[in-house]
Design a protein around this motif. Structure first.
Motif, PDB file in Angstrom:
ATOM      1  N   SER A  97       0.821  -1.222   0.000  1.00  0.00           N
ATOM      2  CA  SER A  97       0.000   0.000   0.000  1.00  0.00           C
ATOM      3  C   SER A  97       0.852   1.267   0.000  1.00  0.00           C
ATOM      4  O   SER A  97       0.605   2.209   0.752  1.00  0.00           O
ATOM      5  CB  SER A  97      -0.946   0.004   1.211  1.00  0.00           C
ATOM      6  OG  SER A  97      -1.793  -1.122   1.186  1.00  0.00           O
ATOM      7  N   LYS A 124       2.466   1.220  -5.992  1.00  0.00           N
ATOM      8  CA  LYS A 124       1.991   1.138  -4.609  1.00  0.00           C
ATOM      9  C   LYS A 124       1.904  -0.292  -4.084  1.00  0.00           C
ATOM     10  O   LYS A 124       2.008  -0.527  -2.878  1.00  0.00           O
ATOM     11  CB  LYS A 124       0.631   1.838  -4.470  1.00  0.00           C
ATOM     12  CG  LYS A 124       0.740   3.352  -4.415  1.00  0.00           C
ATOM     13  CD  LYS A 124      -0.592   3.988  -4.071  1.00  0.00           C
ATOM     14  CE  LYS A 124      -0.419   5.478  -3.794  1.00  0.00           C
ATOM     15  NZ  LYS A 124      -1.708   6.136  -3.451  1.00  0.00           N
ATOM     16  N   ASN A 125       1.690  -1.243  -4.993  1.00  0.00           N
ATOM     17  CA  ASN A 125       1.663  -2.654  -4.602  1.00  0.00           C
ATOM     18  C   ASN A 125       2.583  -3.470  -5.509  1.00  0.00           C
ATOM     19  O   ASN A 125       2.281  -4.614  -5.859  1.00  0.00           O
ATOM     20  CB  ASN A 125       0.238  -3.186  -4.630  1.00  0.00           C
ATOM     21  CG  ASN A 125      -0.650  -2.530  -3.577  1.00  0.00           C
ATOM     22  OD1 ASN A 125      -0.507  -2.777  -2.388  1.00  0.00           O
ATOM     23  ND2 ASN A 125      -1.528  -1.640  -4.024  1.00  0.00           N
TER      24      ASN A 125
END
Length: 268
Positions: A97, A124-125
């Protein structure tokens, strides 16, 4: 005397006045006289260098040396992502995240690392490698993929150390130091090659600023003293080798894992 100078140069300082002085020295012709000491102290395999040691006119010229052809074979698998540098793996793993977890006991925000770039949504991931180059290592940076430059951003910052002590005890070094970020689009998405500088002001340089596409293993950039590369892979597009772990050393051109379409985005 030479040993003291080298110790000062490699024990990196965040004071840019000192960095400028050391930068000027490393580019000067006088500095060529410490090259043999530098090689001896750090056990550098000088036989790999493209030129004879006597041909390097400054310590910086030797430090940013190219290697003889064939010294770093490039993994030939079509879908492999290769190490852009000779380095030790400081950290590796999934990005959670938007947070890179446990880099020498610290967490890093992708948003801060990428200087609030719109590209951050892609990572983000995703997956991350943090690769530390010691003074012993070859200091040129090569493209980890075959692809096209989407964007480049040079972020002015501090010149804190990137050694083990600083990475452990100083907050957010990777996000506070000077950074040169190259976003490269490949067959399955994008990678971000983040060159984190230390020691010298303007310590990260593109090998050729006019180049906008690379084949895997092509010369991309180089460091002038003290350096780390943070390599980010887009969400869902990368599977690492299962035999790599933090603390391992890798050489430029070795496979770090495989790139593939993302099941998250339908990327093909």
């Amino acid at each position: 005397m030479a040993k003291k100078v080298l110790r000062l140069m490699t024990e990196l300082s965040s004071r840019k006045s000192i960095s400028r002085i050391m930068g000027r020295f490393s580019h000067s012709s006088v500095s060529r006289y410490v090259i043999p000491t530098f090689i001896r102290n750090y056990k550098i395999p000088a036989s790999e260098a493209e030129k004879d040691i006597s041909e390097y006119h400054s310590l910086n010229a030797f430090f940013t040396r190219k290697l003889k052809p064939g010294m770093r074979p490039i993994d030939t698998d079509e879908h492999s992502l290769t190490s852009p540098v000779d380095a030790r793996i400081t950290a590796m793993g999934d990005i959670s995240s938007g947070t890179i977890l446990n880099v020498k006991g610290q967490n890093y925000s992708i948003d801060e690392l990428l200087h609030h770039s719109p590209h951050l949504e892609l990572y983000k991931n995703g997956y991350v490698f943090v690769l530390y180059l010691s003074p012993t290592d070859y200091h040129r940076i090569h493209s980890p993929v075959t692809g096209v430059k989407m964007e480049s951003e040079h972020i002015r910052g501090r010149v804190y150390p990137v050694n083990d002590f600083a990475m452990t005890h100083m907050p957010s070094v990777l996000s506070r130091n000077e950074r040169l970020i190259t976003y490269i689009a490949h067959s399955f998405g994008e990678v971000a090659v983040i060159k984190v500088g230390a020691m010298n002001v303007s310590s990260i340089q593109y090998s050729d600023e006019s180049v906008s596409q690379w084949s895997k293993g092509d010369d991309l950039a180089y460091f002038e003293f003290g350096s780390t590369v943070v390599l980010l892979m887009e969400n869902g597009t990368f599977t690492p080798r299962d035999d790599l772990k933090p603390g391992d050393t890798v050489r430029m051109g070795q496979a770090l894992g495989d790139l593939h379409p993302s099941p998250l985005s339908g990327n093909h």
